[in-house]
Design an enzyme around this catalytic site. Sequence first.
Site, PDB file in Angstrom:
ATOM      1  N   PHE A 244       0.717  -1.188   0.000  1.00  0.00           N
ATOM      2  CA  PHE A 244      -0.122   0.078   0.150  1.00  0.00           C
ATOM      3  C   PHE A 244       0.893   1.402   0.125  1.00  0.00           C
ATOM      4  O   PHE A 244       1.666   1.230   0.976  1.00  0.00           O
ATOM      5  CB  PHE A 244      -0.885  -0.005   1.120  1.00  0.00           C
ATOM      6  CG  PHE A 244      -1.866   1.103   1.185  1.00  0.00           C
ATOM      7  CD1 PHE A 244      -3.089   1.267   0.345  1.00  0.00           C
ATOM      8  CD2 PHE A 244      -1.627   2.441   1.765  1.00  0.00           C
ATOM      9  CE1 PHE A 244      -3.730   2.243   0.185  1.00  0.00           C
ATOM     10  CE2 PHE A 244      -2.557   3.411   1.931  1.00  0.00           C
ATOM     11  CZ  PHE A 244      -3.438   3.267   0.940  1.00  0.00           C
TER      12      PHE A 244
ATOM     13  N   ASP B  85       9.457   2.515   1.814  1.00  0.00           N
ATOM     14  CA  ASP B  85       8.179   3.333   2.269  1.00  0.00           C
ATOM     15  C   ASP B  85       7.914   2.766   3.758  1.00  0.00           C
ATOM     16  O   ASP B  85       7.570   1.875   4.290  1.00  0.00           O
ATOM     17  CB  ASP B  85       6.839   3.055   1.516  1.00  0.00           C
ATOM     18  CG  ASP B  85       5.812   3.585   2.003  1.00  0.00           C
ATOM     19  OD1 ASP B  85       5.594   4.051   2.957  1.00  0.00           O
ATOM     20  OD2 ASP B  85       4.896   3.406   1.333  1.00  0.00           O
TER      21      ASP B  85
ATOM     22  N   LYS C  50       2.878   9.275   8.707  1.00  0.00           N
ATOM     23  CA  LYS C  50       1.895   8.775   9.877  1.00  0.00           C
ATOM     24  C   LYS C  50       2.560   9.287  11.188  1.00  0.00           C
ATOM     25  O   LYS C  50       2.032  10.256  11.984  1.00  0.00           O
ATOM     26  CB  LYS C  50       1.798   7.331   9.987  1.00  0.00           C
ATOM     27  CG  LYS C  50       0.958   7.072   8.528  1.00  0.00           C
ATOM     28  CD  LYS C  50       0.186   5.652   8.899  1.00  0.00           C
ATOM     29  CE  LYS C  50      -0.985   5.428   7.961  1.00  0.00           C
ATOM     30  NZ  LYS C  50      -0.342   4.872   6.645  1.00  0.00           N
TER      31      LYS C  50
HETATM   32  C1  LIG Z   1      -0.668   5.101   5.121  1.00  0.00           C
HETATM   33  C2  LIG Z   1       0.114   4.691   4.265  1.00  0.00           C
HETATM   34  C3  LIG Z   1       0.405   5.555   3.088  1.00  0.00           C
HETATM   35  C4  LIG Z   1      -0.656   6.857   2.649  1.00  0.00           C
HETATM   36  O1  LIG Z   1      -0.394   7.330   3.537  1.00  0.00           O
HETATM   37  P1  LIG Z   1      -1.491   8.834   3.477  1.00  0.00           P
HETATM   38  O2  LIG Z   1      -1.109   9.975   4.634  1.00  0.00           O
HETATM   39  O3  LIG Z   1      -2.756   8.386   3.880  1.00  0.00           O
HETATM   40  O4  LIG Z   1      -1.501   9.256   2.060  1.00  0.00           O
HETATM   41  C5  LIG Z   1       1.323   5.065   2.192  1.00  0.00           C
HETATM   42  N1  LIG Z   1       2.344   3.958   2.535  1.00  0.00           N
HETATM   43  C6  LIG Z   1       2.141   3.500   3.664  1.00  0.00           C
HETATM   44  C7  LIG Z   1       3.051   2.157   3.956  1.00  0.00           C
HETATM   45  C8  LIG Z   1       1.108   3.581   4.552  1.00  0.00           C
HETATM   46  O5  LIG Z   1       1.008   2.875   5.636  1.00  0.00           O
END
Ligand SMILES: *Cc1c(COP(=O)(O)O)cnc(C)c1O
Length: 393
Positions: free
Chosen positions: A134, A219, A248
Site C-alpha cells: 500500500f 516506504d 504517519k
Molecule cells: C498510510 C500509508 C500511506 C499513505 O499515507 P496517506 O497519509 O494516507 O496518504 C502510504 N504508505 C504506507 C505504507 C502507509 O501505511
Amino acid sequence: MSAVTDACNLMNNYTRWPIRLVKGKGNTVWDDQGKEYLDCTSGIAVTSLGHVPPQVTERLHQQLDQLWHTSNLFEHPLQEQLAAKLAQLSGLDRVFFCNSGAEANEAAIKLARRYQQKVKGEQRYEIITFRQSFHGRTLATLTATGQDKVKDGFLPLPEGFATVPYNDLPALSAAISPHTCAVMLELVQGEGGVLPADPQWVSAVAQLCAKTGVLLIIDEIQTGVGRTGSWFAYQQYGIKPDIVSLAKGLGSGFPVGAILAGEEVGEAFSPGTHGSTFGGNPLAMAAGLATLQVIEQEQLLQRVGELNRYLISRLEQIKESHPGKVTAVRGMGLLVGIELSQSAADVVSHVREKGVLILQAGPQVVRLLPSFVTTEAELDRLTDALDEAIAAL
Ligand SMILES: *Cc1c(COP(=O)(O)O)cnc(C)c1O
C-alpha cells in the site's frame, strides 16, 4: 441510502464505525455519549505518543502564538532543525517536507525518476513495487499499490509501474530491466496484512539494486519514527536505502510527511523541480521536532521493544489456547498482526463492544497499533478482550 448519508454532506468514501469521538488523553478516547475506549489503533499508526501528548501540545501552543505559515519562498529555521535531526537519525542528508504519506511517496517517485534521467542520464522510469503493498491514493501511488481494489474505476493509470510478488527474489530479478528506475518497498506491509519482509530477501534486494543501478525506496510511512522499535525499520534490516518516505507518526497527529535521501540523489530536486505550499509549515515542524524529542528523551524506542515482547507473549498464549482459530502472530515493535482462520471483522467489533479499539488489515488479519506510552496493564485489557472475542468465534 443510510440515515447517516441522508443527514450528512460528506462523501461516502469511508465505511465508518458508528462512534463519534470527541476527546482523547493518553491511550483513552471518549465518544459524545461519554463512553470511554482504550485506543489500540493510534489513528492508524499516527498518535504514537498517545492523544494530546503534553510536550507536543505545549510546543504547538507556543508556535500558534509565533507564526503559522510563510510559504517556501522564505528560509525556514524550523525546517532546517527538523531536517538536521532526521538526517542525524537516518544517515540520509537531504530532506523534503510535505503533508501526507501519498505526497511523500509521490515525491519519492519523482525524485527517483529525476535522478536517473537528469543526473545519471539514463532512460530509467519504471518503479517496481510488490503485491499486497500500500503506497497511497493519488494516481501515481495507487498505481504503485499492489492491490487491485484501490485501482477500480480509475483508469487510465499512469505508465511506468510494475508489481511483483513480495519476498520473491527470482521474480524481482526477472522484472529488472534497463528501464528500471527504482524498487519501492514496505519492510512490514501494514495495510496488506502486517507481513514482515524476510531479512535475507531484503539484503538480496539491496544488493541487486546496487548492482543494477536501481534506486531503493523504502516506504516507512507506517513503520517509521519508532513504530518498529528503531527510528526506522530499515535499520533493523541492516540496509541503507536511497530514499525513505515518512508521514504517519512524524507529527503525533499533526499532518506532516517527508522524504529523506542521500546527498547525491537529493540534489536531483534542483530549484523549481518540486514543491508544496503547505509542506514544512512552522506548526508541522514544531510538532515533528517535539515528537522526536519526546521519543528520544523518554527512551521510547526501548519501550516499544519491551511492549512488543510482552504483547507477543500474551498473543502466543491466546494462539495456544484456541487451536485452529489463530493461525499466526507476527509483526515488529508495536505493529502487530494476528492472522485468524476466519473473519477479523467479528473480532474487531466484539472487542469494540468491550471498549477497546483495534484495526483490521485485510479480511482475516487483526492489526494492533498501540501507542508507545501504553502500559502493560492496558495491554492486558486488550489481550483479555481479544481472548474473549476469539473464544466466541
Ligand atoms: C498510510 C500509508 C500511506 C499513505 O499515507 P496517506 O497519509 O494516507 O496518504 C502510504 N504508505 C504506507 C505504507 C502507509 O501505511
